[in-house]
Design an enzyme around this catalytic site. Sequence first.
Site, PDB file in Angstrom:
ATOM      1  N   ASP A  70       0.863  -1.182   0.000  1.00  0.00           N
ATOM      2  CA  ASP A  70       0.000   0.000   0.000  1.00  0.00           C
ATOM      3  C   ASP A  70       0.903   1.237   0.000  1.00  0.00           C
ATOM      4  O   ASP A  70       1.659   1.457   0.945  1.00  0.00           O
ATOM      5  CB  ASP A  70      -0.887  -0.025   1.256  1.00  0.00           C
ATOM      6  CG  ASP A  70      -1.801   1.181   1.322  1.00  0.00           C
ATOM      7  OD1 ASP A  70      -2.569   1.385   0.371  1.00  0.00           O
ATOM      8  OD2 ASP A  70      -1.744   1.924   2.307  1.00  0.00           O
ATOM      9  N   THR A 103      -2.794   5.400  -4.259  1.00  0.00           N
ATOM     10  CA  THR A 103      -1.675   6.066  -3.578  1.00  0.00           C
ATOM     11  C   THR A 103      -0.352   5.815  -4.301  1.00  0.00           C
ATOM     12  O   THR A 103       0.483   6.703  -4.400  1.00  0.00           O
ATOM     13  CB  THR A 103      -1.558   5.574  -2.121  1.00  0.00           C
ATOM     14  OG1 THR A 103      -1.626   4.163  -2.107  1.00  0.00           O
ATOM     15  CG2 THR A 103      -2.672   6.128  -1.278  1.00  0.00           C
ATOM     16  N   THR A 104      -0.177   4.598  -4.827  1.00  0.00           N
ATOM     17  CA  THR A 104       1.064   4.300  -5.555  1.00  0.00           C
ATOM     18  C   THR A 104       1.067   5.043  -6.893  1.00  0.00           C
ATOM     19  O   THR A 104       2.062   5.656  -7.271  1.00  0.00           O
ATOM     20  CB  THR A 104       1.189   2.779  -5.800  1.00  0.00           C
ATOM     21  OG1 THR A 104       1.016   2.109  -4.554  1.00  0.00           O
ATOM     22  CG2 THR A 104       2.534   2.430  -6.380  1.00  0.00           C
ATOM     23  N   ASP A 397      -8.909  -0.074   1.387  1.00  0.00           N
ATOM     24  CA  ASP A 397      -8.897   0.459   0.017  1.00  0.00           C
ATOM     25  C   ASP A 397     -10.144   0.023  -0.738  1.00  0.00           C
ATOM     26  O   ASP A 397     -10.767   0.797  -1.457  1.00  0.00           O
ATOM     27  CB  ASP A 397      -7.650  -0.041  -0.737  1.00  0.00           C
ATOM     28  CG  ASP A 397      -6.390   0.671  -0.265  1.00  0.00           C
ATOM     29  OD1 ASP A 397      -6.495   1.460   0.693  1.00  0.00           O
ATOM     30  OD2 ASP A 397      -5.313   0.441  -0.833  1.00  0.00           O
TER      31      ASP A 397
END
Length: 540
Positions: A70, A103-104, A397
């Site tokens: 994550d 997020t990545t 998520d």
Amino acid sequence: TARAVSAVTSSGQPVLILKEGTSQTKGKEAQRNNIMAAKIIGEVLKTTLGPRGMDKMLVDTFGDVTITNDGATVVDDMDVQHPAAKMMVEVAKTTDKEVGDGTTSVVVLASSLLDKAEGLIDKNVHPTIIVDGYRMAAEKALEFYDKIAIKVDPLDRVMLGKIALTSVASKLVSEKYLADLTVDAVLQVAQKQGDEYKVDIDDIKVEKKPGESLMQTKLIQGIVLDKEVVHSSMPKRVESAKVALLDCALEIEKTEFDAKINIERPDQMKAFLDEEENMIKDMVERVVKSGANVLVCQKGIDDVAQHFLAKAGVLTVRRAKQSDMEKLAKATGGRVVSSVDSLTKDDLGYAKLVEERKIEEDKWTFIEGCKNPRSVTLLIRGGTQRVVDEADRSLHDSICVVRDVVQKPRVVAGGGAPEAEVASELRKWAEKLSGREQLAALDFAEALESIPLTLAENAGLDPIDILVDLRARHQKGELWSGVDAFSGKVQDMTKLNVYEPLSVKEQIVKSAGEVATMILRIDDVIASSKMKEPSMPPKG
């Protein structure tokens, strides 16, 4: 390379402007350092993107281990020092809070934008022009995303299931069963307001406990409290429970001010103690009179009160958290009451079953089978603490992306398809621009393609071949062609049921564009010297 900040007067005397030990880095050198720091964060996260992404093992100063892919968790736990790198950490955390996923991607896109900008700075394009080009391109990109998005029904379980599965597919926990649990949880707590639905993620309580396996993870139509029943002779299981929720203590309050009681004879002492007991008995009788057979109390319960409650056969839990009390009220339909005197049968909530169960070493109280709970619990199980923690992050998520679609029911396909399509449209638009902004806009389009490229690299494919194939297909008008990491080919992602929320994509473009332009505008870094640590005594 950094130097002390000073100046020299006409008479040759040095003038120190900032205190000793302050360093300054200027111009292109400052920009290069900042871009390099941000790119390194991007490089670290790159390999975690997509269904074939790898995990990172992070060990903190106490030796605690976190295994995750994550993005927000990785950058948050890395304890980054460089100020520009910290901005990348912030952008990942903001994206996580706002939409819960991507997020990545946001860090990969931001670092790619900075990488392209570095090339332009080397060609003597001024950073302000690059910033203008990026800003225009980001606005256009959002327009193109909006144009290609597919409208869906916010309560369509099948589509929401596909969205949830796409989210967990890139994690350790790629199970359809778990994706479906998150859909059920979100739809249970969704509330209609006008024509739209609102979902408060806090209404979904997540409890985690190692033991059993991931497939034993359950959605409970009610609340799980990590508390045990207070008295050993109380019932441990109550069916058709009427639940009283109190946020006052069932004990005699000690006076706030100093009070003296003169007791002259032993019988007065007895009368005093009896009166205290009667007051407590009266409190318990009021609870029993309301018809409650389960009591959850936010504060303490006196030993004597516990005895009387046990005698009356009321299952009681004490010192529940305030957040749990609020969730219980939503789940059981009860009302949290601040005084025993005002408790009536109308304040009671209902649950089909209240039971104390032993989970691993602990005893927990399950309040389940509520009629139409507005708050539910996901109880996550797993082989080890690490697995449970990562499952928690994955399901968070997944819950967030389902929430995003319920609140804004528009989706795009995944696998880098929308990025490739938007990049293709941006190129056509950028070619009409006059001026150097055109170069920055074209670079923005190329940076967007870093997402499908990274997906291909992580799946062990040749990124150049994939990129050429992708571009060719999008030129032909194949809107949803993306990278299928499992077959290793470019395919129509809608046929593979890979979907993502539009709001996540929009957030990625907005956030990555903003952080990249902010870093590009910095041309001077003035760093104060660190405080000197106090000298240690001999032998430390």
